[in-house]
Scaffold this motif. Structure first.
Motif, PDB file in Angstrom:
ATOM      1  N   LEU A  83      53.621  77.441  20.521  1.00  0.00           N
ATOM      2  CA  LEU A  83      54.804  78.240  20.808  1.00  0.00           C
ATOM      3  C   LEU A  83      55.872  77.848  19.791  1.00  0.00           C
ATOM      4  N   MET A  84      56.621  78.835  19.309  1.00  0.00           N
ATOM      5  CA  MET A  84      57.676  78.521  18.336  1.00  0.00           C
ATOM      6  C   MET A  84      59.008  79.062  18.847  1.00  0.00           C
ATOM      7  N   MET A  85      60.066  78.273  18.668  1.00  0.00           N
ATOM      8  CA  MET A  85      61.428  78.743  18.954  1.00  0.00           C
ATOM      9  C   MET A  85      62.266  78.442  17.719  1.00  0.00           C
ATOM     10  N   HIS A  86      62.537  79.477  16.950  1.00  0.00           N
ATOM     11  CA  HIS A  86      63.327  79.302  15.733  1.00  0.00           C
ATOM     12  C   HIS A  86      64.780  79.664  15.986  1.00  0.00           C
ATOM     13  N   HIS A  87      65.592  78.637  16.224  1.00  0.00           N
ATOM     14  CA  HIS A  87      67.019  78.844  16.461  1.00  0.00           C
ATOM     15  C   HIS A  87      67.282  79.839  17.591  1.00  0.00           C
ATOM     16  N   VAL A  88      66.605  79.628  18.696  1.00  0.00           N
ATOM     17  CA  VAL A  88      66.878  80.411  19.906  1.00  0.00           C
ATOM     18  C   VAL A  88      67.174  79.505  21.117  1.00  0.00           C
ATOM     19  N   PHE A  89      66.663  78.272  21.078  1.00  0.00           N
ATOM     20  CA  PHE A  89      66.789  77.376  22.232  1.00  0.00           C
ATOM     21  C   PHE A  89      68.261  77.083  22.562  1.00  0.00           C
ATOM     22  N   GLU A  90      69.098  77.020  21.511  1.00  0.00           N
ATOM     23  CA  GLU A  90      70.515  76.729  21.718  1.00  0.00           C
ATOM     24  C   GLU A  90      71.259  77.888  22.380  1.00  0.00           C
ATOM     25  N   HIS A  91      70.613  79.070  22.427  1.00  0.00           N
ATOM     26  CA  HIS A  91      71.214  80.253  23.058  1.00  0.00           C
ATOM     27  C   HIS A  91      70.794  80.395  24.521  1.00  0.00           C
ATOM     28  N   MET A  92      69.938  79.499  24.996  1.00  0.00           N
ATOM     29  CA  MET A  92      69.384  79.662  26.345  1.00  0.00           C
ATOM     30  C   MET A  92      70.266  78.993  27.386  1.00  0.00           C
ATOM     31  N   GLU A  93      70.512  79.750  28.471  1.00  0.00           N
ATOM     32  CA  GLU A  93      71.429  79.285  29.514  1.00  0.00           C
ATOM     33  C   GLU A  93      70.839  78.136  30.332  1.00  0.00           C
ATOM     34  N   GLU A  94      69.516  78.168  30.540  1.00  0.00           N
ATOM     35  CA  GLU A  94      68.844  77.141  31.347  1.00  0.00           C
ATOM     36  C   GLU A  94      67.725  76.494  30.516  1.00  0.00           C
ATOM     37  N   PRO A  95      68.075  75.622  29.574  1.00  0.00           N
ATOM     38  CA  PRO A  95      67.066  75.095  28.646  1.00  0.00           C
ATOM     39  C   PRO A  95      65.905  74.366  29.337  1.00  0.00           C
ATOM     40  N   MET A  96      66.236  73.621  30.404  1.00  0.00           N
ATOM     41  CA  MET A  96      65.166  72.870  31.091  1.00  0.00           C
ATOM     42  C   MET A  96      64.131  73.835  31.684  1.00  0.00           C
ATOM     43  N   ASN A  97      64.598  74.920  32.300  1.00  0.00           N
ATOM     44  CA  ASN A  97      63.676  75.914  32.885  1.00  0.00           C
ATOM     45  C   ASN A  97      62.798  76.545  31.813  1.00  0.00           C
ATOM     46  N   GLU A  98      63.397  76.882  30.672  1.00  0.00           N
ATOM     47  CA  GLU A  98      62.637  77.535  29.593  1.00  0.00           C
ATOM     48  C   GLU A  98      61.576  76.579  29.043  1.00  0.00           C
ATOM     49  N   LEU A  99      61.943  75.297  29.007  1.00  0.00           N
ATOM     50  CA  LEU A  99      60.995  74.286  28.527  1.00  0.00           C
ATOM     51  C   LEU A  99      59.818  74.155  29.508  1.00  0.00           C
ATOM     52  N   ALA A 100      60.139  74.193  30.791  1.00  0.00           N
ATOM     53  CA  ALA A 100      59.091  74.083  31.828  1.00  0.00           C
ATOM     54  C   ALA A 100      58.166  75.304  31.777  1.00  0.00           C
ATOM     55  N   LYS A 101      58.752  76.493  31.556  1.00  0.00           N
ATOM     56  CA  LYS A 101      57.925  77.710  31.453  1.00  0.00           C
ATOM     57  C   LYS A 101      57.021  77.612  30.218  1.00  0.00           C
ATOM     58  N   SER A 102      57.564  77.104  29.127  1.00  0.00           N
ATOM     59  CA  SER A 102      56.792  76.961  27.892  1.00  0.00           C
ATOM     60  C   SER A 102      55.612  76.015  28.108  1.00  0.00           C
ATOM     61  N   TYR A 103      55.881  74.936  28.812  1.00  0.00           N
ATOM     62  CA  TYR A 103      54.827  73.939  29.073  1.00  0.00           C
ATOM     63  C   TYR A 103      53.640  74.594  29.762  1.00  0.00           C
ATOM     64  N   LYS A 104      53.938  75.439  30.746  1.00  0.00           N
ATOM     65  CA  LYS A 104      52.865  76.117  31.509  1.00  0.00           C
ATOM     66  C   LYS A 104      52.061  77.056  30.613  1.00  0.00           C
ATOM     67  N   LEU A 105      52.728  77.699  29.651  1.00  0.00           N
ATOM     68  CA  LEU A 105      52.040  78.682  28.800  1.00  0.00           C
ATOM     69  C   LEU A 105      51.047  78.033  27.835  1.00  0.00           C
ATOM     70  N   LEU A 106      51.268  76.755  27.536  1.00  0.00           N
ATOM     71  CA  LEU A 106      50.440  76.090  26.530  1.00  0.00           C
ATOM     72  C   LEU A 106      49.110  75.614  27.085  1.00  0.00           C
ATOM     73  N   LYS A 107      48.090  75.662  26.207  1.00  0.00           N
ATOM     74  CA  LYS A 107      46.819  75.014  26.528  1.00  0.00           C
ATOM     75  C   LYS A 107      47.032  73.507  26.416  1.00  0.00           C
ATOM     76  N   ASN A 108      46.130  72.744  26.981  1.00  0.00           N
ATOM     77  CA  ASN A 108      46.211  71.293  26.823  1.00  0.00           C
ATOM     78  C   ASN A 108      46.133  70.940  25.335  1.00  0.00           C
TER      79      ASN A 108
END
Ligand SMILES: [Zn+2]
Length: 314
Positions: free
Chosen positions: A163-188
């Motif tokens: 997963l890539m986030m190119h200069h978008v993470f700083e625009h996210m209102e709930e960074p921890m939630n977005e990180l948790a969602k990203s974790y789920k999307l990834l394969k081991n």
């Protein structure tokens, strides 16, 4: 309601200051503060009309998307890559620590119309998609290269290698939630690559004129510490951090100091540093940025986070 505690670590916020909207030269002020523990700079109140600070010509939406032309383009680009080293796309350097294979599944989060994913397809990445909640419609670029309009929670879990986030993470209102969602999307063993501005030398020097504050669009300007706190909380391992600042940390901030916006109000185009600084000054800024990066003090960085789940021993 005004936020008083750090949304990352819960510690008290301190050193409240006002940052101005200067990319478009609106010059409205927005209160920000810095965390007393993780040092993250954060906006105290997200404006209700935040969408109005992303006008139609905002760069994410006004990008040239190259046509997908398949094998011919790939061969041409590969040939160019070996012939003219300086034209090598920066994404290839950014991905280098990850050993990503061309067939692995990649998702670019917050990708706008999909400029980068089209370029990457033309470089040989076969299994690439983008997602952006804020685009007006889905985009199909051909060869199954498309930009989805979904929220991350609507995508299939355990299905991406990168997963890539190119200069978008700083625009996210709930960074921890977005990180948790990203974790789920990834394969081991999959990776999340986050490129963001970071609180560092440029903040100490320029303070409220620092170009990367980008009020009110940047809700959080992170630090190594804040990323480590969040990664640990979600289950990620931070495997590498690469600083990738450039001369803009200087010339952009110098423009703000002189009360000059980054985008020309008339032409709606980005200003060119050559119109304001001599070639020697720009070369100097570029060299200083390189030196800061070398010492881990540049004003932006790439964080490589890996999902490492170990099999339970019975
Ligand atoms: Zn904090």
């Amino acid at each position: 309601m005004t936020i008083k505690k750090c949304k990352i670590c819960g510690a008290n916020l301190e050193n409240t200051f006002n940052a101005r909207e200067m990319m478009f030269g609106i010059r409205k002020e927005f209160p920000y503060a810095q965390c007393s523990n993780c040092q993250t700079i954060q906006i105290l109140e997200i404006p209700k009309d935040i969408a109005s600070y992303y006008p139609e010509y905002y760069y994410s939406f006004k990008q040239y998307v190259p046509p997908i032309t398949g094998l011919k383009a790939i061969l041409k680009r590969l040939f160019k890559k070996y012939r003219i080293r300086k034209h090598r796309h920066e994404i290839l350097d950014q991905l280098q620590p990850l050993n990503i294979l061309p067939t692995q599944r990649i998702l670019d989060i917050g990708c706008g119309r999909g400029k980068l994913i089209c370029e990457m397809f033309n470089y040989g990445f076969k299994n690439i998609q983008g997602v952006d909640r804020f685009i007006p419609q889905e985009y199909q670029h051909g060869h199954n290269v498309k930009v989805l309009q979904n929220d991350l929670s609507e995508l299939k879990n355990d299905s991406y290698d990168l997963l890539m986030m190119h200069h978008v993470f700083e625009h996210m209102e709930e960074p921890m939630n977005e990180l948790a969602k990203s974790y789920k999307l990834l394969k081991n063993n999959g990776y999340l690559m986050i490129r963001i501005p970071v609180v560092n030398n440029a903040w100490s020097v320029y303070q409220r004129d620092w170009v990367q504050l980008d009020a009110p669009r940047h809700f959080f300007i992170h630090t190594e510490k804040s990323i480590n706190i969040m990664a640990k909380e979600v289950g990620f391992t931070v495997t590498n951090i690469v600083y990738d600042s450039n001369s803009m940390q200087f010339w952009g901030s110098e423009l703000y100091k002189k009360d000059i916006s980054l985008i020309d109000e008339e032409s709606k185009e980005f200003r060119k540093p050559d119109d304001f600084f001599s070639p020697a000054e720009i070369a100097d800024y570029e060299q200083s940025a390189k030196e800061l990066n070398y010492n881990n003090k540049g004003d932006q960085a790439i964080f490589y986070l890996q999902k490492k789940e170990y099999e339970k021993v019975i």
